[in-house]
Write a protein that holds these residues in place. Sequence first.
Motif, short mmCIF file in Angstrom:
data_model
loop_
_atom_site.label_atom_id
_atom_site.label_comp_id
_atom_site.label_asym_id
_atom_site.label_seq_id
_atom_site.Cartn_x
_atom_site.Cartn_y
_atom_site.Cartn_z
N GLY A 1 15.75 -45.54 40.15
CA GLY A 1 16.67 -45.92 39.09
C GLY A 1 17.82 -46.81 39.50
N VAL A 2 17.70 -47.50 40.64
CA VAL A 2 18.75 -48.43 41.04
C VAL A 2 18.73 -49.62 40.09
CG1 VAL A 2 19.58 -49.99 42.84
CG2 VAL A 2 18.67 -47.73 43.46
N LYS A 3 19.86 -49.85 39.43
CA LYS A 3 19.97 -50.95 38.47
C LYS A 3 20.88 -52.05 39.05
CE LYS A 3 19.59 -47.87 34.55
NZ LYS A 3 20.38 -46.93 33.81
N PRO A 4 20.60 -53.28 38.72
CA PRO A 4 21.47 -54.37 39.18
C PRO A 4 22.93 -54.16 38.78
CG PRO A 4 19.43 -55.28 38.33
CD PRO A 4 19.42 -53.81 38.01
N GLU A 5 23.17 -53.61 37.60
CA GLU A 5 24.54 -53.36 37.14
C GLU A 5 25.25 -52.38 38.07
OE1 GLU A 5 21.88 -52.18 34.63
OE2 GLU A 5 21.58 -54.33 34.68
N THR A 6 24.52 -51.36 38.48
CA THR A 6 25.09 -50.37 39.39
C THR A 6 25.45 -51.00 40.72
OG1 THR A 6 23.76 -48.66 38.33
CG2 THR A 6 24.74 -48.09 40.44
N ILE A 7 24.59 -51.87 41.22
CA ILE A 7 24.85 -52.57 42.48
C ILE A 7 26.15 -53.37 42.35
CG2 ILE A 7 24.03 -54.35 44.07
CD1 ILE A 7 21.14 -53.48 43.31
N SER A 8 26.32 -54.06 41.24
CA SER A 8 27.54 -54.85 41.01
C SER A 8 28.76 -53.95 40.94
CB SER A 8 27.42 -55.66 39.71
OG SER A 8 26.38 -56.59 39.83
N GLU A 9 28.64 -52.82 40.26
CA GLU A 9 29.76 -51.87 40.16
C GLU A 9 30.12 -51.29 41.53
OE1 GLU A 9 29.11 -48.86 37.16
OE2 GLU A 9 28.29 -50.35 35.79
N LEU A 10 29.11 -50.98 42.33
CA LEU A 10 29.37 -50.47 43.68
C LEU A 10 30.08 -51.52 44.52
CD1 LEU A 10 26.04 -48.56 44.36
CD2 LEU A 10 28.32 -47.53 44.21
N SER A 11 29.67 -52.76 44.35
CA SER A 11 30.31 -53.86 45.07
C SER A 11 31.78 -53.96 44.69
CB SER A 11 29.58 -55.17 44.77
OG SER A 11 30.10 -56.21 45.54
N LYS A 12 32.07 -53.88 43.40
CA LYS A 12 33.46 -53.93 42.92
C LYS A 12 34.26 -52.72 43.41
CE LYS A 12 32.27 -56.45 38.77
NZ LYS A 12 31.81 -56.24 37.39
#
Length: 141
Positions: free
Chosen positions: A40-51
């Motif tokens: 369930g890794v989503k691109p949006e989650t990756i971006s939020e983790l980066s932020k």
Amino acid sequence: AEDLAAARAVGVDEEYLRGLKAAGYTGLDLETLTELRAVGVKPETISELSKAGYPKLDAEKLVEFQALGVTPSYIRALREAGLKDLSADQLVELRAMNVNGDFLREMRAAGVETLNVEELVRLRASGIDADFIRRMKQPRK
């Protein structure tokens, strides 16, 4: 062909690949893509983790974060409770032992101030909570 069928079955498609590319993840093999999507890794989650201060985590760490529930809101809750500058591995360790913002606040309220990650994990693993600390502080009869 089997790997391709598995990737399709979990939803690895052009849109997912575009999202990963936009988040800075390219050149991942089919097995890794399938694993990311399956947990369930989503691109949006990756971006939020980066932020949230965790940019460019490797795919294995993203899977681990997702599987355990290390989310941007979990990271925020720990920071608000006073745990800052944690490594990705420390976040995994804390989450695996269910050390969260509430646990930290309860321990502080019981008079336990400065604890490092290792100590928090040890307390949780030993079943020591704020109630136990309060009971230990009470005079014995």
